[in-house]
Design an enzyme around this catalytic site. Structure first.
Site, PDB file in Angstrom:
ATOM      1  N   LYS A 241      44.874  36.781  39.131  1.00  8.35           N
ATOM      2  CA  LYS A 241      44.186  37.220  37.718  1.00  8.35           C
ATOM      3  C   LYS A 241      44.382  38.572  37.476  1.00  8.35           C
ATOM      4  CE  LYS A 241      40.560  38.015  34.637  1.00  8.35           C
ATOM      5  NZ  LYS A 241      39.402  38.683  34.740  1.00  8.35           N
ATOM      6  N   ASP A 260      41.652  33.242  33.369  1.00  6.40           N
ATOM      7  CA  ASP A 260      40.166  33.196  33.752  1.00  6.40           C
ATOM      8  C   ASP A 260      39.373  32.019  33.211  1.00  6.40           C
ATOM      9  OD1 ASP A 260      40.073  33.827  31.108  1.00  6.40           O
ATOM     10  OD2 ASP A 260      38.708  35.655  31.489  1.00  6.40           O
TER      11      ASP A 260
END
Length: 334
Positions: A241, A260
């Protein structure tokens, strides 16, 4: 202090969605006069918006010759520097991108985007400096926006260079990566409340310096997206991420899509129903979500999805305005 105007439609730039949607953590909004003050490129900026343009003032800058002799006094950009600062702002907001055209394309591809884009128009993907972007998102891990902002400011105050003081506040540049790689940095940051992130920051800085510093980031810009992401994930504490955030926001890999909690929920509820109810996002699911949106939106999928991300944030769901009562978290999917 006079304002300089960049001509552009308000449909092309919306400051609240762009500066307060989780991309960057160094802008504050004065709601009384609807002005923004923030820092990038070793410069303190004040911004405001009108129907036909984006207006700015340079409060102080380490790039300005008039500021180097006395950094404690706020300075105004002289005519000789106007071209430089205008160019920096145009690059930062990627104003060379015809965003209205892309919104039209994304709306034709996706009904959900069409709905979100009517309210969240002009959300731009900022072109941020890689060092600041990387360490800011290390701070973002398992954290909420107000605390991330506090940590970023501590980094700047502790290791950055003073730019100027303005209306009782002293502003600092983001530190050079060399300032963060010294062994003592980890212990200092732990004392400042960074927790386990202190080690990630110091170790990653050490690796970046060893691999070439700023030049290393430039090589990543020239790589293909997936190769650049793999290189970033070799840094201490950098997962998929955060690597995608850096690719998207700093390395011009606009197809990168950080997954996320919010992004997973958007995907599961609206596009990939077979993913609903999962406790954790596996590597396979992470890639499936990113690939779905890349197929849907094309080579700027990360930018397009940022608009959906803004629309999903509760603080923006009251007529597109910020709701101060809500402090959303940008949690990391484990």
């Amino acid at each position: 202090m006079s304002w300089t105007k960049l001509l552009c439609s308000h449909r092309e730039v919306q400051l609240i969605g762009t500066l307060n949607g989780g991309q960057t953590f160094r802008w504050t909004h004065n709601k009384d006069n609807d002005e923004w003050i923030g820092i990038f490129s070793k410069t303190v900026w004040k911004l405001r918006q009108s129907n036909d343009g984006l207006q700015y003032q340079v409060i102080g800058s380490l790039l300005s010759k008039s500021n180097k002799n006395n950094s404690k006094k706020a300075t105004v950009a002289k005519d000789v520097n106007t071209e430089l600062f205008t160019s920096l702002l145009e690059k930062y907001f990627r104003l060379d991108v015809d965003l209205v055209r892309y919104y039209k394309e994304w709306s034709e591809a996706d009904e959900l985007f069409k709905s979100a884009g009517q309210q969240f128009y002009g959300v731009r993907m900022l072109a941020q400096e890689p060092v600041e972007n990387l360490f800011s998102f290390i701070c973002s891990q398992n954290n909420h926006i107000s605390r991330i902002s506090s940590m970023v400011e501590k980094l700047c105050t502790q290791y950055g260079e003073e730019i100027c003081s303005h209306e009782g506040t002293t502003y600092f540049s983001f530190p050079e990566v060399q300032k963060l790689c010294e062994p003592k940095v980890e212990a200092q940051l732990r004392k400042l409340g960074f927790g386990y992130r202190a080690k990630f920051i110091q170790k990653s800085a050490e690796q970046i310096v060893e691999w070439g510093g700023e030049d290393w980031f430039r090589t990543l810009q020239d790589m293909k997206y997936k190769d650049a992401k793999e290189e970033l994930m070799k840094l201490h504490g950098i997962g998929p991420k955060v690597a995608d955030c850096i690719c998207l926001m700093s390395l011009n890999h606009l197809e990168a899509l950080p997954v996320d909690t919010h992004v997973y929920q958007i995907a599961a509820q609206n596009y990939l129903p077979h993913l609903r109810g999962k406790k954790n996002v596996t590597d396979k699911m992470y890639m499936e979500i990113g690939d779905h949106f890349r197929k849907l939106y094309g080579d700027m999928a990360g930018w397009a999805h940022t608009v959906l991300f803004c629309a999903d944030l509760k603080k923006f769901q009251q007529n597109g305005k910020e709701d101060e009562s809500v402090k959303p978290k940008r949690r990391r999917i484990k």
